[in-house]
Structure formats: structure tokens, C-alpha cells
Motif scaffolding. Sequence first.
Motif, mmCIF file in Angstrom:
data_model
loop_
_atom_site.group_PDB
_atom_site.id
_atom_site.type_symbol
_atom_site.label_atom_id
_atom_site.label_comp_id
_atom_site.label_asym_id
_atom_site.label_seq_id
_atom_site.Cartn_x
_atom_site.Cartn_y
_atom_site.Cartn_z
ATOM 1 N N GLU A 4 0.843 -1.189 0.000
ATOM 2 C CA GLU A 4 0.000 0.000 0.000
ATOM 3 C C GLU A 4 0.880 1.242 0.000
ATOM 4 O OE1 GLU A 4 -0.952 0.106 4.757
ATOM 5 O OE2 GLU A 4 -1.896 -1.463 3.540
ATOM 6 N N PHE A 5 0.280 2.383 -0.244
ATOM 7 C CA PHE A 5 1.046 3.616 -0.195
ATOM 8 C C PHE A 5 1.448 3.920 1.240
ATOM 9 C CE2 PHE A 5 -1.290 4.432 -4.195
ATOM 10 C CZ PHE A 5 -0.188 4.640 -5.023
ATOM 11 N N ILE A 37 4.642 0.742 0.900
ATOM 12 C CA ILE A 37 5.018 0.017 2.118
ATOM 13 C C ILE A 37 4.510 -1.415 1.983
ATOM 14 C CG2 ILE A 37 4.470 -0.254 4.581
ATOM 15 C CD1 ILE A 37 6.481 1.846 4.295
ATOM 16 N N LEU A 38 5.344 -2.360 2.380
ATOM 17 C CA LEU A 38 4.947 -3.760 2.455
ATOM 18 C C LEU A 38 4.612 -4.038 3.910
ATOM 19 C CD1 LEU A 38 7.231 -3.439 0.156
ATOM 20 C CD2 LEU A 38 7.153 -5.909 0.161
ATOM 21 N N ARG A 39 3.470 -4.651 4.143
ATOM 22 C CA ARG A 39 3.040 -4.936 5.517
ATOM 23 C C ARG A 39 2.688 -6.410 5.669
ATOM 24 N NH1 ARG A 39 2.609 0.049 7.663
ATOM 25 N NH2 ARG A 39 1.695 1.699 6.396
ATOM 26 N N ASP A 40 3.013 -6.921 6.830
ATOM 27 C CA ASP A 40 2.617 -8.257 7.241
ATOM 28 C C ASP A 40 1.863 -8.096 8.552
ATOM 29 O OD1 ASP A 40 2.399 -11.025 7.453
ATOM 30 O OD2 ASP A 40 4.326 -11.210 8.476
ATOM 31 N N SER A 41 0.571 -8.389 8.548
ATOM 32 C CA SER A 41 -0.270 -8.200 9.736
ATOM 33 C C SER A 41 -0.146 -6.779 10.279
ATOM 34 C CB SER A 41 0.090 -9.207 10.828
ATOM 35 O OG SER A 41 -0.056 -10.517 10.352
ATOM 36 N N ASN A 42 -0.255 -5.797 9.400
ATOM 37 C CA ASN A 42 -0.189 -4.369 9.732
ATOM 38 C C ASN A 42 1.168 -3.898 10.227
ATOM 39 O OD1 ASN A 42 -2.857 -3.819 8.958
ATOM 40 N ND2 ASN A 42 -3.615 -4.571 10.921
ATOM 41 N N GLN A 43 2.178 -4.749 10.184
ATOM 42 C CA GLN A 43 3.539 -4.351 10.563
ATOM 43 C C GLN A 43 4.340 -4.088 9.285
ATOM 44 O OE1 GLN A 43 5.722 -7.217 12.909
ATOM 45 N NE2 GLN A 43 7.681 -6.344 12.273
ATOM 46 N N ILE A 45 7.263 -4.143 6.858
ATOM 47 C CA ILE A 45 8.380 -5.084 6.704
ATOM 48 C C ILE A 45 9.287 -4.704 5.532
ATOM 49 C CG2 ILE A 45 7.148 -6.999 7.790
ATOM 50 C CD1 ILE A 45 6.669 -8.078 4.895
ATOM 51 N N GLY A 46 8.932 -3.636 4.840
ATOM 52 C CA GLY A 46 9.755 -3.192 3.726
ATOM 53 C C GLY A 46 9.097 -2.048 2.984
ATOM 54 N N TRP A 47 9.796 -1.509 2.008
ATOM 55 C CA TRP A 47 9.244 -0.451 1.189
ATOM 56 C C TRP A 47 9.945 -0.397 -0.154
ATOM 57 C CZ3 TRP A 47 13.206 0.674 4.441
ATOM 58 C CH2 TRP A 47 14.228 1.445 3.939
ATOM 59 N N MET A 48 9.319 0.302 -1.077
ATOM 60 C CA MET A 48 9.910 0.602 -2.378
ATOM 61 C C MET A 48 9.586 2.053 -2.673
ATOM 62 S SD MET A 48 9.498 1.190 -5.837
ATOM 63 C CE MET A 48 7.969 0.567 -6.443
#
Length: 134
Positions: A4-5, A37-43, A45-48
Amino acid sequence: MNIEFATEADIDYISERDKHLARTLIPTKIMAGEIYILRDSNQAIGWMRFNYFWDNTPFMNLIWIDEPYRGQGLGKDVVLHWEEQMKERGFQVVMTSTQSNEEAQHFYRKLGYVDVGCLLQEKDPLEILLSKKL
């Protein structure tokens, strides 16, 4: 995993890890929709993050995946997501770059990117420019 953004709530997370982007520029890029933003269970964990080469060609600047999540295909997922978003916006080509001593060049080539040029700066390895038609 969700892509997501980024939002203002992500500024600290990005700033603590991104040593190539001044913290003062992060809010501007977030408002422009240029950081995913990359999220796993709302946490997080990375970005681009990306910008525009020549002000008209989407250019991927950096992908970051937190160490415990590397090697699971998340980098590929975010690149493909970004490419699809850029295609939907009407772009026909995207670009990125990597230094010649980095393994990332092989990652991008596997995703269909081709070498289109290079840049040599004093005291730095050769920077390879890569492009992909969408």
C-alpha cells in the motif's frame, strides 16, 4: 502481505532504514504517492520508492525488505505491483539502476529489465541503468 502507499505514520520506519534519502524529503514523497510500504499483519516489513527519470519515466530508486522477510519473493511482488500501477497510469516504460558490484542487477534482469546505459562516477562502481517495456 499487503502493498500500500506509505503514510505519515511510516516516516520513522523509513527514515531509520533509508540512508539514501533525507528525512525531510520523506513526507513529500509520501504525499506524492512515491513510496509503497509492504506490511505483514499491519507491521511494516519493507518499502519501495520511486521518482521520475527525465520527469517522464517512472524510475525505481530503492527496494528494502527487512532481513527476516528476505528471500520470500516480496521484492518481486512489489516490483510487479509497481509496474502494474505504472501501466495503469499510462506509462509504457519503467527504469531502475544498480551498481555493477551488486547482485540486484541479476534480479532485475530476471524480471525482464535490460541494460540501457551506465554512469561512472569517481570512486564509485559503475551504475547500470536498466529499462523495461510494460
